[in-house]
Design an enzyme around this catalytic site. Structure first.
Site, mmCIF file in Angstrom:
data_model
loop_
_atom_site.group_PDB
_atom_site.id
_atom_site.type_symbol
_atom_site.label_atom_id
_atom_site.label_comp_id
_atom_site.label_asym_id
_atom_site.label_seq_id
_atom_site.Cartn_x
_atom_site.Cartn_y
_atom_site.Cartn_z
ATOM 1 N N ALA A 231 0.833 -1.209 0.000
ATOM 2 C CA ALA A 231 0.000 0.000 0.000
ATOM 3 C C ALA A 231 0.868 1.260 0.000
ATOM 4 C CB ALA A 231 -0.950 -0.022 1.191
ATOM 5 N N ARG A 232 1.315 1.682 1.167
ATOM 6 C CA ARG A 232 2.155 2.868 1.298
ATOM 7 C C ARG A 232 3.194 2.635 2.387
ATOM 8 N NH1 ARG A 232 0.957 4.191 -3.004
ATOM 9 N NH2 ARG A 232 -0.012 6.118 -3.760
ATOM 10 N N ASP A 256 6.601 -3.929 -0.935
ATOM 11 C CA ASP A 256 6.653 -3.356 -2.283
ATOM 12 C C ASP A 256 6.762 -1.847 -2.222
ATOM 13 O OD1 ASP A 256 6.513 -3.599 -5.171
ATOM 14 O OD2 ASP A 256 4.484 -2.764 -5.039
ATOM 15 N N GLU A 261 10.708 6.862 -0.890
ATOM 16 C CA GLU A 261 11.063 6.076 -2.074
ATOM 17 C C GLU A 261 11.891 6.947 -3.008
ATOM 18 O OE1 GLU A 261 7.531 4.484 -3.871
ATOM 19 O OE2 GLU A 261 7.158 3.097 -2.226
ATOM 20 N N HIS A 280 8.110 -0.995 -5.738
ATOM 21 C CA HIS A 280 6.773 -0.425 -5.969
ATOM 22 C C HIS A 280 6.270 -0.811 -7.364
ATOM 23 C CE1 HIS A 280 4.001 3.102 -4.635
ATOM 24 N NE2 HIS A 280 3.308 2.127 -5.184
ATOM 25 N N GLY A 282 3.903 -3.410 -7.720
ATOM 26 C CA GLY A 282 2.724 -4.244 -7.555
ATOM 27 C C GLY A 282 1.701 -4.080 -8.663
#
Length: 326
Positions: A231-232, A256, A261, A280, A282
């Site tokens: 998610a985050r 992920d 980031e 990231h 996904g």
């Protein structure tokens, strides 16, 4: 329809083709010099965003912007109060990449549960007897706790229950109890109860202030639990996560996403052997990229034409009017 659409990060060409077919011109931010970017920002009436968002300073420098569409679901990196004040409509494309994100969650979970990275290294290093060491874990019968109940969580629940025979529960403030029951998902009364009864926790919420998964939350998990986050990154307190791994209370974390980031290549998160990372990706399968890019383009065009499509809660509507570009 004419006008300029600023694309902040690469999207699938299928989405760009829809914009061009409608008469829109395209400015791809990563291809522009600083001077050209400033000119594009001054002219753009639409923008398509991924996870870089739309910060206040950039939004304030786009006097003709009427709509910004998120390529995905996350709007936490957009200056939403300023967008409303300026009359910029904000839309998103939730659900278009849900299947891909859910599959990524299981890719991480299976890799952790069956120790896939360690097994791969052992074979490459000639340690075939690695298989006689600690065994992996079956997913069947494990208790999966979902934090949130959006489109990705729904797909994770479907795969977990029907595909792997896991026991699924969810904590959500907005979920329909009847829908959860029909999906075979137990509704936890609160987050603490969910965490205490979960062998695996998968995060599907949006950040709202302090990290949701902090030292106190991690201490509630049963020993040997696994944490999955697609998610985050801001949902998880990184220092607390690493401490829980070091102390052996958490068996592994599949991430992920991280905060910030990209992850620091020499940082403690990347260095920790109990953390499995992906950049990231996904929602970045080919099929999901096509669906999401096309949905983002269609929504931008609809809103410019005066039709609300995919607006987030609290978005400005109608969007501000600007004089035709001369």
């Amino acid at each position: 329809m004419s006008g300029l659409c600023l694309i902040r990060q690469p999207i699938h060409p299928a989405g760009l083709a829809l914009l061009r077919a409608a008469g829109m011109r395209i400015a791809e931010e990563w291809r522009l010099t600083p001077e050209a970017l400033a000119a594009a920002m001054a002219e753009a009436e639409a923008a398509i965003l991924r996870d870089r968002g739309l910060p206040a300073a950039m939004l304030a420098s786009m006097p003709r912007l009427r709509v910004a569409v998120v390529h995905g679901a996350g709007v936490d990196r957009i200056a939403l109060p300023l967008a409303r004040e300026l009359g910029v409509a904000i839309a998103a494309t939730p659900g278009e990449n849900a299947i891909s994100v859910a599959e990524q969650a299981f890719a991480l979970l299976l890799a952790l549960a069956r120790r896939v990275p360690e097994g791969d290294r052992a074979v490459r290093e000639g340690r075939w007897d690695w298989r006689d060491g600690p065994a992996g874990r079956e997913l069947r019968g494990l208790r999966l706790g979902l934090v949130g109940w959006g489109e990705v969580a729904r797909q994770v629940a479907r795969i977990a229950g029907a595909g792997f025979g896991m026991q699924v529960a969810a904590f959500t403030r907005h979920g329909d109890p009847a829908e959860l029951a029909a999906a075979g998902v137990a509704q936890a009364p609160d987050l603490d109860a969910l965490l205490a009864a979960s062998d695996v926790v998968s995060l599907h919420a949006r950040p709202a202030g302090a990290p949701l998964i902090d030292a106190r939350a991690l201490a509630l998990l049963p020993p040997g639990a696994l944490l999955i986050n697609t998610a985050r990154g801001a949902l998880v307190d990184e220092a607390a996560l690493l401490a829980a791994l070091d102390e052996g209370r958490l068996a592994g974390a599949g991430l992920d996403v991280c905060d910030p980031e990209p992850a620091e290549p020499d940082g403690p998160l990347v260095a920790h052997p109990g953390v499995l990372l992906s950049p990231h990706v996904g929602g970045m399968t080919e099929a999901a990229r096509i669906r999401t890019a096309e949905a983002a383009a269609r929504r931008a065009l609809a809103i410019l034409a005066g039709r609300p499509d995919g607006l987030i809660a609290g978005s400005a509507w109608p969007p501000r009017q600007v004089e035709a570009a001369g």
